[in-house]
Enzyme design. Sequence first.
Site, PDB file in Angstrom:
ATOM      1  N   CYS A 286       8.563  -1.037   1.542  1.00  0.00           N
ATOM      2  CA  CYS A 286       8.279   0.302   2.085  1.00  0.00           C
ATOM      3  C   CYS A 286       7.261   0.326   3.213  1.00  0.00           C
ATOM      4  CB  CYS A 286       7.801   1.219   0.967  1.00  0.00           C
ATOM      5  SG  CYS A 286       9.131   1.697  -0.126  1.00  0.00           S
TER       6      CYS A 286
HETATM    7  C1  UDX Z   1       4.772   1.577  -2.092  1.00  0.00           C
HETATM    8  C2  UDX Z   1       4.172   2.958  -2.399  1.00  0.00           C
HETATM    9  O1  UDX Z   1       2.945   2.795  -3.125  1.00  0.00           O
HETATM   10  C3  UDX Z   1       5.153   3.825  -3.170  1.00  0.00           C
HETATM   11  O2  UDX Z   1       4.625   5.123  -3.368  1.00  0.00           O
HETATM   12  C4  UDX Z   1       6.453   3.918  -2.371  1.00  0.00           C
HETATM   13  O3  UDX Z   1       7.406   4.674  -3.052  1.00  0.00           O
HETATM   14  C5  UDX Z   1       6.994   2.522  -2.087  1.00  0.00           C
HETATM   15  O4  UDX Z   1       6.005   1.739  -1.396  1.00  0.00           O
HETATM   16  P1  UDX Z   1       5.179  -0.699  -3.407  1.00  0.00           P
HETATM   17  O5  UDX Z   1       5.580  -1.248  -2.071  1.00  0.00           O
HETATM   18  O6  UDX Z   1       6.039  -0.955  -4.574  1.00  0.00           O
HETATM   19  O7  UDX Z   1       4.980   0.894  -3.321  1.00  0.00           O
HETATM   20  O8  UDX Z   1       3.752  -1.323  -3.777  1.00  0.00           O
HETATM   21  P2  UDX Z   1       2.209  -0.925  -3.618  1.00  0.00           P
HETATM   22  O9  UDX Z   1       1.553  -1.114  -4.910  1.00  0.00           O
HETATM   23  O10 UDX Z   1       2.031   0.366  -2.940  1.00  0.00           O
HETATM   24  O11 UDX Z   1       1.701  -2.107  -2.660  1.00  0.00           O
HETATM   25  C6  UDX Z   1       2.219  -2.297  -1.354  1.00  0.00           C
HETATM   26  C7  UDX Z   1       1.525  -3.462  -0.692  1.00  0.00           C
HETATM   27  O12 UDX Z   1       0.169  -3.169  -0.419  1.00  0.00           O
HETATM   28  C8  UDX Z   1       1.486  -4.738  -1.541  1.00  0.00           C
HETATM   29  O13 UDX Z   1       1.699  -5.855  -0.696  1.00  0.00           O
HETATM   30  C9  UDX Z   1       0.086  -4.749  -2.117  1.00  0.00           C
HETATM   31  O14 UDX Z   1      -0.372  -6.042  -2.437  1.00  0.00           O
HETATM   32  C10 UDX Z   1      -0.693  -4.165  -0.942  1.00  0.00           C
HETATM   33  N1  UDX Z   1      -1.949  -3.521  -1.352  1.00  0.00           N
HETATM   34  C11 UDX Z   1      -1.942  -2.448  -2.172  1.00  0.00           C
HETATM   35  C12 UDX Z   1      -3.155  -4.021  -0.854  1.00  0.00           C
HETATM   36  O15 UDX Z   1      -3.183  -5.002  -0.101  1.00  0.00           O
HETATM   37  N2  UDX Z   1      -4.308  -3.389  -1.203  1.00  0.00           N
HETATM   38  C13 UDX Z   1      -4.342  -2.307  -2.007  1.00  0.00           C
HETATM   39  O16 UDX Z   1      -5.442  -1.794  -2.274  1.00  0.00           O
HETATM   40  C14 UDX Z   1      -3.127  -1.820  -2.518  1.00  0.00           C
END
Ligand code: UDX
Length: 422
Positions: free
Chosen positions: A265
């Site tokens: 996403c």
């Molecule tokens: C995301 C959105 O959170 C969700 O609402 C949407 O519907 C789809 O995209 P997702 O991609 O499944 O969800 O994972 P998420 O937990 O949001 O993490 C996305 C990326 O950001 C990951 O690579 C994660 O490691 C990274 N991340 C997340 C960070 O580097 N730091 C953070 O504090 C949070």
Amino acid sequence: MKISVIGLGYVGMCQAVGLAKLGLDVIGVDISKERIAQINKKIPPIYEFGLKELLDELVPSKFSVTANIKKAISDSKIAFVCVGTPSKKEGSMSLVQLEGVCKDIGLALKKKKARFTVVVKSTVVPGTCRDVVIPLLEKYSGKKFPKEFGVAMNPEFLKEGTALDDFFNPDRIVIGSSDKESLKELEQVYSKFTCPVLKTNFKEAEMIKYASNAFLATKISFINEIGNICKKLDMNTNTVAKGIGLDKRIAPYFLRSGIGFGGSCFPKDVNALVYKATEMGYHPRLLRSVLDVNRDQPLKLLALLDKHGPLKGKKIGILGLTFKAGTDDIRESPSLSTIKELLMEEAQLYIYDPKAMDRVKKIFPHLNYLATAQDVIDNSDIVLILTEWSEFVKLNYGNKLVIDGKNVFNGQKPKNYEGICW
Ligand code: UDX
């Protein structure tokens, strides 16, 4: 009420089993015969916490699957469209799957007497429901919106790994439509939820999804930029993140610094929003910077590696391939871009991931995939941690240099340890 869910990827699977668990009768539709056979055997086609148990409980009594979209439309009252809208090369979004599904639904509606509602759950840029979905449905059905069929936009906010929990405990439900009947029907579908339900027009609902993801991605690039500065000043970003997160206006979420965001996403959606804005004559400088910071973040880890001599022939252990823990998804995983860079430097790689090795073997078939994380440590000179799998905390790293891109150690760290932003 019978519901069809079209496209059984991460979003569609969770939507389908979630609605079935709420008591609705759900028909899942997918073009992949292999996926249908798996679901019929109650085997989850993707790894998602809790999915197996729900398939065991709900297939086939509340959740059946088929490849026949026309039959599914004819047998249901509402269809949730959950097909992918992947990025094209230049960053815009591909509507090929969505357009195909609209055509099939339209043709099925031609023969259907009862009123039907099409709900778009796929992430689409503002204007898509009005300019693409409704015209295609009208063209192939020969019917008119909103008199003869309904359309609504209902974005998903599920995080992989906790997607089912997110489905059952949403912060909000957003429903966009200009058609009162579609809004009413969706309110009925979601009647068991107690969270706020925000009703908007099509474009606002489409934009809420993009703006949510762009904001969260911005938070991550922000803390990564602060983290890069903290690293230079020899301090721990995590303490700084904690300090700012205690301010209610900032909040503690999505302030984990590291090798940047990946997944299906954030990279795709921020790119698509930048592309759409640019197409409209607006140059989104902040969002471009969010992507720039994110693109460079895995390189910070390689810069730390470079301090330890040339990489050619060096034995490097790779712990973690997925873009985050709790999923088998490797889309846009920073781990894969890091592997590519290391291969260009002719490093010798030893690799382990608990969920995604088979997927990565298809991309890099000739690397050393080992059976356990400990095997990787034992075979390597330097170990890189690229996914926050909890099993990586309890290993015996001995004196091996560990470079951590995900801040996995809360308590005791390996003896020879370096963090990317801490
Ligand atoms: C995301 C959105 O959170 C969700 O609402 C949407 O519907 C789809 O995209 P997702 O991609 O499944 O969800 O994972 P998420 O937990 O949001 O993490 C996305 C990326 O950001 C990951 O690579 C994660 O490691 C990274 N991340 C997340 C960070 O580097 N730091 C953070 O504090 C949070």
